[in-house]
Motif scaffolding. Structure first.
Motif, mmCIF file in Angstrom:
data_model
loop_
_atom_site.group_PDB
_atom_site.id
_atom_site.type_symbol
_atom_site.label_atom_id
_atom_site.label_comp_id
_atom_site.label_asym_id
_atom_site.label_seq_id
_atom_site.Cartn_x
_atom_site.Cartn_y
_atom_site.Cartn_z
ATOM 1 N N LEU A 1 0.832 -1.203 0.000
ATOM 2 C CA LEU A 1 0.000 0.000 0.000
ATOM 3 C C LEU A 1 0.869 1.257 0.000
ATOM 4 N N ALA A 2 1.954 1.227 0.771
ATOM 5 C CA ALA A 2 2.827 2.398 0.831
ATOM 6 C C ALA A 2 3.468 2.702 -0.513
ATOM 7 N N LEU A 3 3.743 1.669 -1.299
ATOM 8 C CA LEU A 3 4.412 1.866 -2.583
ATOM 9 C C LEU A 3 3.436 2.109 -3.729
ATOM 10 N N SER A 4 2.139 2.063 -3.455
ATOM 11 C CA SER A 4 1.149 2.110 -4.530
ATOM 12 C C SER A 4 1.147 3.434 -5.287
ATOM 13 N N ARG A 5 1.623 4.518 -4.667
ATOM 14 C CA ARG A 5 1.673 5.821 -5.356
ATOM 15 C C ARG A 5 3.105 6.298 -5.586
ATOM 16 N N MET A 6 4.084 5.443 -5.307
ATOM 17 C CA MET A 6 5.479 5.861 -5.447
ATOM 18 C C MET A 6 5.916 5.796 -6.909
ATOM 19 N N TRP B 1 6.018 15.594 -5.195
ATOM 20 C CA TRP B 1 5.059 14.664 -4.598
ATOM 21 C C TRP B 1 3.853 14.487 -5.506
ATOM 22 N N GLN B 2 3.468 13.237 -5.687
ATOM 23 C CA GLN B 2 2.281 12.921 -6.474
ATOM 24 C C GLN B 2 1.041 13.017 -5.587
ATOM 25 N N TRP C 1 -0.653 7.649 1.248
ATOM 26 C CA TRP C 1 -0.482 6.203 1.158
ATOM 27 C C TRP C 1 0.780 5.744 1.875
ATOM 28 N N TYR C 2 1.788 6.614 1.978
ATOM 29 C CA TYR C 2 2.932 6.262 2.815
ATOM 30 C C TYR C 2 2.480 6.094 4.264
ATOM 31 N N ALA C 3 1.643 7.016 4.716
ATOM 32 C CA ALA C 3 1.158 6.953 6.098
ATOM 33 C C ALA C 3 0.255 5.742 6.315
#
Length: 520
Positions: free
Chosen positions: A252-257, A269-270, A276-278
């Motif tokens: 989940l944390a990597l889903s927007r990286m 930042w996207q 999503w990191y949080a």
């Protein structure tokens, strides 16, 4: 290279492999009726036909061992059909259906390989009664004659719980639903373990694609692994939930990286990226609230976020501060919200009371102490074990720190570092159990897909899977039971394997360098 679908001949081979493993699961389920770690008041004992197995120890153990051997052989054969670099390989849906076929019978097994689930029930009952499981053990809190205490191994009856507040809160809910009914309580905890396994199955192929590893290979090594089936499903260990939450949080944390390289460019930042990191860090923290080793994932996630920002030490410090805030808030909310507080911190070393040869540092202490006896220096085994364990508590974190730095400097995939780091901390720890290997094997399955690692992990997993008996008991010293059961199981397994030999998958040679790309 993308693998194509299996041809007709290979699909027939897959069908035979599936059925071979499913028969093994059925035999293990039947054998567990007499060879598993049954409750003290075993309800199966009074059932017609099924009750016979609890009276035929050797026969039951032979059934169980045959099931173990057949599952391991089926898994090895399935590995040939899912090997990265094959021209045609098993698909993710085919792997998932195979896993369901093998797990379905195991859902109904008597707990085997370990009696830990009975400790879960007793410790959860302590919470349900409003007492503190981090200061008293089942014998003191419930009484030695309580039906839930009687299922707990003697060594753990007077020890406080080493498990996090989230797990004990879920256990309290289970006890409210099932009361003192041991069978129903075990079934509910198995459902919790299956939920954790479902999280692993969901996260593994996604993480594998992200790190350039074959998702089918990741599922084969990380979810269909016999150690997963035997110790997370049959043994009902809470590692399933902890590892599942850890991997889901990482994904989940990597889903927007966005993907970046060491030389950039590093985009701004996207949208939704920080959120999503949080969220991912919070889910990982929930895993740590089940078993604390999951918290290590936050360090490698932080290294990956700092790399994405530009890879400076200042950025790493800022990321570490932000993740620590999330960790502290979620863990505090879980600890205080459960009503248990932070008492679990003082009981994290409860398992160290067991002095097992399986732990390298404990074995080193035994060896050094034994040598001292031989040399006439006296019996100093306890002191030697304490000293060697102290060395292990330094070596494990040092290795992990080096892996964190390498991950931050783009020398290592963070998920690979996480798997190796967890393995180092646990292997050099005071106590080692076969299922501890899964803390390392499952993350590595999604990040380290090269042929040499895959072969080494396959050999170690298969060896540990057949080395530990599914008994959960010592058969009152009747050691003759084990060789008879082994001989019978090996004989039956060999006959079954020979009967299916013509349908056995054949391996294909693939260049090791093409299995996974370079570290992103």
């Amino acid at each position: 290279m993308e693998s194509g679908p299996l041809d007709e001949r290979e699909r027939k081979q897959l069908d035979v492999v599936r059925r071979f493993g499913t028969v093994g699961s059925l035999l293990l389920t039947i054998g567990s009726l007499g060879a598993g770690a049954a409750p003290v008041f075993n309800p199966v004992f009074r059932l017609p036909v099924l009750g016979l197995f609890s009276r035929m120890t050797t026969v039951s153990l032979a059934f169980a061992f045959t099931g173990v051997f057949m599952i391991v052989l089926a898994w090895l054969a399935l590995g040939r059909l899912s090997r990265p670099g094959r021209e045609r390989a098993v698909s993710v849906p085919q792997m998932a259906r195979t896993l369901v076929m093998w797990i379905a019978p195991l859902v109904f097994t008597v707990p085997s390989f370990s009696r830990d689930v009975y400790s879960y029930l007793a410790q959860s009952e302590i919470v349900a009664l409003g007492q503190d499981p981090y200061t008293v053990g089942p014998a003191q809190a419930l009484g030695v004659n309580h039906p839930l205490t009687q299922g707990v191994p003697t060594i753990w009856r007077d020890t406080p719980s080493p498990y996090g507040p989230l797990f004990l809160t879920l256990g309290k809910l289970i006890n409210w639903l099932t009361g003192d009914h041991v069978v129903m309580g075990v079934a509910a905890h198995r459902l919790l373990a299956l939920l954790g396994l479902a999280m692993i199955v969901w996260a593994l192929p996604r993480l594998a694609r992200r790190f350039g590893v074959s998702p089918v290979s990741a599922l084969w090594l990380g979810a269909a692994n016999p150690l997963v089936l035997f110790h997370l499903v049959v043994g009902v260990h809470n590692e399933a939930l902890a590892i599942g939450l850890m991997l889901v949080g990482f994904e989940l944390a990597l889903s927007r990286m966005p993907r970046v390289t060491p030389d950039g460019p590093f985009p701004p930042w996207q949208r939704g990226e920080l959120l999503w990191y949080a969220v991912g860090a919070g889910v990982i923290t929930l895993g740590a609230a089940v078993k604390i080793p999951a918290a290590l994932a936050l360090g490698f996630l932080g290294a990956m976020i700092a790399r994405r920002m530009g890879g400076t030490w200042k950025q790493l410090a800022a990321v570490a501060g932000g993740l620590f805030v999330v960790f502290a808030v979620v863990l505090t909310a879980t600890s205080l919200g459960s009503g248990l507080g932070y008492g679990w911190v003082a009981t994290l070393n409860t398992a160290s009371t067991v002095k097992s040869w399986m732990a390298p540092m404990t074995a080193l202490g035994f060896g050094a102490g034994g040598l001292g006896i031989v040399l006439g220096l006296g019996n100093h085994i306890d002191a030697a074990i304490t000293a060697s364990r102290l060395v292990g508590t330094v070596i494990g974190p040092l290795i992990t720190a080096k892996l964190l730095v390498d991950s931050f400097r783009w020398k290592l995939r963070p998920l690979t570092g996480l798997g190796v780091g967890l393995g180092a901390v646990l292997v050099f720890g005071a106590t080692v159990q076969p299922w501890y290997l899964l803390w390392a094997a499952v993350p590595l399955a999604a990040a380290a897909g090269n042929t040499r690692f895959r072969t080494a992990a396959m050999v170690i997993s298969a060896g540990l899977a057949v080395a530990l008996g599914p008994t959960g008991s010592g058969f009152d010293g009747r050691v003759f039971v084990l060789p008879y059961a082994y001989i019978a199981a090996i004989t039956v397994t060999v006959v079954a394997a020979l009967a299916c030999r013509r349908y056995a998958p054949r391996g294909e040679r693939a260049p090791a360098a093409s299995v996974t790309p370079r570290t992103p």
